[in-house]
Design a protein around this motif. Structure first.
Motif, mmCIF file in Angstrom:
data_model
loop_
_atom_site.group_PDB
_atom_site.id
_atom_site.type_symbol
_atom_site.label_atom_id
_atom_site.label_comp_id
_atom_site.label_asym_id
_atom_site.label_seq_id
_atom_site.Cartn_x
_atom_site.Cartn_y
_atom_site.Cartn_z
ATOM 1 N N VAL A 83 0.859 -1.182 0.000
ATOM 2 C CA VAL A 83 0.000 0.000 0.000
ATOM 3 C C VAL A 83 0.897 1.234 0.000
ATOM 4 C CG1 VAL A 83 -1.705 1.331 1.302
ATOM 5 C CG2 VAL A 83 -1.880 -1.177 1.183
ATOM 6 N N ILE A 84 0.691 2.116 -0.999
ATOM 7 C CA ILE A 84 1.491 3.348 -1.049
ATOM 8 C C ILE A 84 0.680 4.562 -0.589
ATOM 9 C CG2 ILE A 84 3.003 2.457 -2.851
ATOM 10 C CD1 ILE A 84 1.451 4.056 -4.902
ATOM 11 N N GLY A 85 -0.631 4.379 -0.395
ATOM 12 C CA GLY A 85 -1.443 5.484 0.101
ATOM 13 C C GLY A 85 -2.908 5.110 0.147
ATOM 14 N N VAL A 86 -3.662 5.762 1.023
ATOM 15 C CA VAL A 86 -5.109 5.581 1.085
ATOM 16 C C VAL A 86 -5.756 6.966 1.020
ATOM 17 C CG1 VAL A 86 -4.968 3.441 2.396
ATOM 18 C CG2 VAL A 86 -5.150 5.616 3.602
ATOM 19 N N ALA A 87 -6.976 7.000 0.510
ATOM 20 C CA ALA A 87 -7.653 8.292 0.385
ATOM 21 C C ALA A 87 -9.159 8.090 0.403
ATOM 22 C CB ALA A 87 -7.241 8.979 -0.911
ATOM 23 N N GLN A 88 -9.861 9.026 1.033
ATOM 24 C CA GLN A 88 -11.319 9.061 0.967
ATOM 25 C C GLN A 88 -11.711 10.149 -0.009
ATOM 26 O OE1 GLN A 88 -13.431 10.175 4.523
ATOM 27 N NE2 GLN A 88 -15.356 9.205 3.840
ATOM 28 N N ARG A 89 -12.511 9.769 -0.992
ATOM 29 C CA ARG A 89 -12.957 10.699 -2.027
ATOM 30 C C ARG A 89 -14.466 10.580 -2.155
ATOM 31 N NH1 ARG A 89 -8.157 8.250 -4.638
ATOM 32 N NH2 ARG A 89 -6.433 9.736 -4.353
ATOM 33 N N PRO A 90 -15.118 11.501 -2.901
ATOM 34 C CA PRO A 90 -16.572 11.393 -3.068
ATOM 35 C C PRO A 90 -17.003 10.045 -3.641
ATOM 36 C CG PRO A 90 -15.824 13.548 -3.770
ATOM 37 C CD PRO A 90 -14.583 12.755 -3.482
ATOM 38 N N SER A 91 -16.114 9.401 -4.412
ATOM 39 C CA SER A 91 -16.453 8.109 -5.014
ATOM 40 C C SER A 91 -16.233 6.943 -4.063
ATOM 41 C CB SER A 91 -15.615 7.895 -6.283
ATOM 42 O OG SER A 91 -14.236 8.061 -6.000
ATOM 43 N N GLY A 92 -15.670 7.193 -2.881
ATOM 44 C CA GLY A 92 -15.459 6.118 -1.922
ATOM 45 C C GLY A 92 -14.044 6.112 -1.374
ATOM 46 N N TRP A 93 -13.708 5.038 -0.676
ATOM 47 C CA TRP A 93 -12.377 4.871 -0.115
ATOM 48 C C TRP A 93 -11.481 4.161 -1.131
ATOM 49 C CZ3 TRP A 93 -10.208 6.485 4.457
ATOM 50 C CH2 TRP A 93 -11.078 7.084 5.381
ATOM 51 N N TRP A 94 -10.286 4.728 -1.307
ATOM 52 C CA TRP A 94 -9.342 4.206 -2.294
ATOM 53 C C TRP A 94 -8.060 3.763 -1.597
ATOM 54 C CZ3 TRP A 94 -10.129 4.012 -7.671
ATOM 55 C CH2 TRP A 94 -11.332 4.590 -8.103
#
Length: 317
Positions: free
Chosen positions: A213-224
């Protein structure tokens, strides 16, 4: 893998002279190979013939003439079009002729000094429908019956591949495909030698990708969750299947609390996402590991350095 299969007594189907050379380096004689790519550069046919290959697939008059010129006296087998669209990773539509076209090619072969040897087809990769074999085998029956009136009896029927491996859901058993094949073959007007080209079902489940895993992000489209593995360095079949091929994915954290994640690769390409709505640990973070199962087929062979990212390293255990 190739050494193991060779020791077990299998023979091989190839699509290029490079594959011929790899197998010959392992002690497989050219006489044990089928060249099933039905359209070859002229030098490919010439090189294969020099290596001892004598059986070539064709699906056009032009290819028939090239074989006659570059590998005179060889055996040829016609590629039938199946028209099947039930496989998860479609591989049909590019090759194949209808029944009349197959009969015409095999009759022409004899006039060019070639041996009308057989017939082949392919139901598409990762087929989930054993009955997909029924229609092509009925066409094979018709071809064999029509050729009798021309004084031609074929020696071989190649039922191709497409037999499925297990990804994220159960698949029909190989026995189910075997029963479907046996039923169709039993109806043929005379006995023939039968070949098959299993690939994916032999090796897919033997491989597992281990990525970071190089990064995680919460965006309007969901969790990435972004990983150092992506479509362009191993997961290309996700694109080829329109997302229908779903790999089993799990993480090394193993938390009881789960979250739905979209799993994406390291490049800046918008298509570089290889799984959506996968239940993984809710607290995934940079440095965690993800594991992608059933990754032993059609993965590393597709890998490139797109955007400068490294190709996977293969470790055999």
């Amino acid at each position: 893998m190739l050494r193991t299969l060779h020791a077990a007594g299998t023979r091989f189907e190839v699509a290029s002279v490079d594959e011929v050379d790899i197998l010959r380096s392992l002690g497989v004689p050219g006489q044990d190979l089928l060249f099933s790519n039905p359209v070859r550069a002229r030098e490919q046919t010439r090189g294969a013939a020099r290596a001892g290959v004598y059986r070539f697939a064709v699906d056009s008059v032009d290819e028939l003439h090239r074989v006659a010129e570059e590998a005179p006296g060889s055996c040829v087998y016609a590629r039938l079009s199946t028209g099947d669209r039930t496989s998860l990773v479609p591989s049909e539509g590019k090759f194949g002729v209808d029944v009349a076209g197959a009969v015409d090619l095999l009759v022409r072969a004899r006039t060019l000094g070639l041996v009308p040897y057989g017939i082949t087809f392919h139901i598409g990769s990762q087929s989930l429908t054993p009955g997909a074999l029924t229609g092509p085998l009925a066409d094979v029956h018709t071809v064999l019956a029509r050729l009798i009136s021309h004084g031609i009896r074929l020696q071989m029927v190649d039922i191709g591949g497409g037999f499925p491996a297990v990804y994220d859901a159960p698949v029909p058993s190989l026995a189910a495909f075997g029963r479907a094949a046996a039923a169709g073959l039993a109806q043929l007007p005379y006995p023939v030698e039968v070949f098959a080209e299993p690939g994916r079902c032999l090796v897919a489940e033997a491989g597992t990708f281990r990525c970071r895993v190089i990064g995680v992000a919460q965006r309007p489209s969901g969790w990435w969750v972004h990983t150092d593995l992506g479509v362009f360095n191993g997961m290309m079949e996700v694109l080829e299947s329109g997302g229908d091929l779903r790999y089993p994915i799990w993480d090394g954290r193993g938390s009881a609390t789960r979250r739905s994640w979209h799993v994406t690769g390291p490049t800046c390409d918008g298509q570089d996402t290889y799984a959506r709505d996968v239940a993984l640990s809710a607290d995934l973070r940079e440095g965690d590991e993800l594991f992608i199962g059933s990754a032993g087929a059609y993965t590393t062979v597709y890998a490139s350095r797109f955007n400068g990212f490294a190709m996977p390293r293969v470790v055999v255990t």
